[in-house]
Design an enzyme around this catalytic site. Sequence first.
Site, short mmCIF file in Angstrom:
data_model
loop_
_atom_site.label_atom_id
_atom_site.label_comp_id
_atom_site.label_asym_id
_atom_site.label_seq_id
_atom_site.Cartn_x
_atom_site.Cartn_y
_atom_site.Cartn_z
N HIS A 25 0.84 -1.20 0.00
CA HIS A 25 0.00 0.00 0.00
C HIS A 25 0.88 1.25 0.00
O HIS A 25 0.69 2.16 -0.83
CB HIS A 25 -0.91 -0.02 1.23
CG HIS A 25 -1.74 1.22 1.39
ND1 HIS A 25 -3.05 1.30 1.00
CD2 HIS A 25 -1.43 2.45 1.91
CE1 HIS A 25 -3.52 2.51 1.25
NE2 HIS A 25 -2.55 3.23 1.81
N GLU A 26 1.82 1.30 0.93
CA GLU A 26 2.70 2.47 1.02
C GLU A 26 3.63 2.55 -0.19
O GLU A 26 3.98 3.65 -0.63
CB GLU A 26 3.50 2.42 2.32
CG GLU A 26 2.66 2.47 3.58
CD GLU A 26 1.77 3.71 3.65
OE1 GLU A 26 2.18 4.77 3.14
OE2 GLU A 26 0.65 3.60 4.19
N HIS A 29 1.95 4.55 -2.85
CA HIS A 29 2.14 5.99 -2.66
C HIS A 29 3.56 6.41 -3.08
O HIS A 29 3.74 7.41 -3.77
CB HIS A 29 1.95 6.35 -1.18
CG HIS A 29 0.55 6.22 -0.67
ND1 HIS A 29 -0.54 6.78 -1.29
CD2 HIS A 29 0.07 5.61 0.45
CE1 HIS A 29 -1.62 6.52 -0.60
NE2 HIS A 29 -1.29 5.80 0.46
#
Length: 377
Positions: A25-26, A29
């Site tokens: 998920h990170e 980003h």
Amino acid sequence: MTDSPGILMTLLAFALVLGPLVFLHELGHYAAGRIFGVKAEAFSIGFGREIAGFTDKRGTRWKFGWLPLGGYVRFAGDMNPAGQPDAEWLALPAEERAKTFQSKPVWQRAIIVAAGPVTNFVIAILIFAGLATLYGVNRTPSIVGVVAPQSPAAAAGLRPGDRIEAMGGRGMATFSDLAEYTMLRPGETVPLRIERNGETLTVPVTLATLRERDRFGNEYRKGQLGIRPGKPVYERVGLLRAPVEGVRMVGTTLRSMIDGLGQIITGRRPVDELGGPIRIAGIAGQQLALGPVELVFFIALISINLGFINLLPIPMLDGGHLFFYAVEAVRRRPVGPQVMEWAFRGGLAVLLALFVFVTFNDLGAVGLWRGLAGLIG
């Protein structure tokens, strides 16, 4: 007597589920930020004091925090929780300011923020696509094969050979669609549209409430219609069609999640069904005990949950940021700093309250409150 995966297996499974999902998920980003030239100062798995880490040649600190319940990417210029430009940001040299998150146009910031939840959905799509390729997809048509005596289906007059075209106004193409819709609606009365010998009929049916307990002692309350299909039909899915099937399965899962959340909000399901990290850890351990395929399927479900929750329009979550970017795009200027500050304070309060609530539910699910009541009594 119930089976238990044990504390070590539970912790291992929790790490196998949450760790990679938070990292990816990170990483979504981070990768989007890199594409648009934003410098990442820190990439953390877990919160709190750093227990291990290293700094790469671009100056990004990759680290592990002692509390493994999430993670974050801190981009250059993130000097306050709301990500608003302030005096400290304005004081940066122009070259450094150009590498900050705040310096980018709103559409680039929105892509960077949305990249995390999108990554979660992509992970689930790939997992479902792989499972569809390896094991096939259940295409059993929504045709009644057997009607159980004294069941809701029998009371509604269903017969073998009836094709259930819709339930509660929702189309039912396969028996899996029927099962998914029925399980979420114990005790509810819904209309059935059936096709019988070329004629279309609409009949109401009140679903039964079935309570089951699995081998781990978990109790489930689900709806039951009282029918079984005829011969099961499974279809092997090729590599080219697998991603499409993965998208369909993610969509189906999201629809079930939204249905369940709506039922909790409207009071049709008890709020104690909301769970948090403790319950996720327990279920992860149980899925690992059942086998690797079950664990991988559970990872896909949790990935969808992470993506969905992060897109909720709550300040502090990705969805909250996206909401303010949408407002900024319409107004053609950012929301005022004071509004953002109070919104993010409110969002933090909501998230903390929700965390306390689901933790209370989790502790109840593992029997803590019953045990304390027994000691006091």
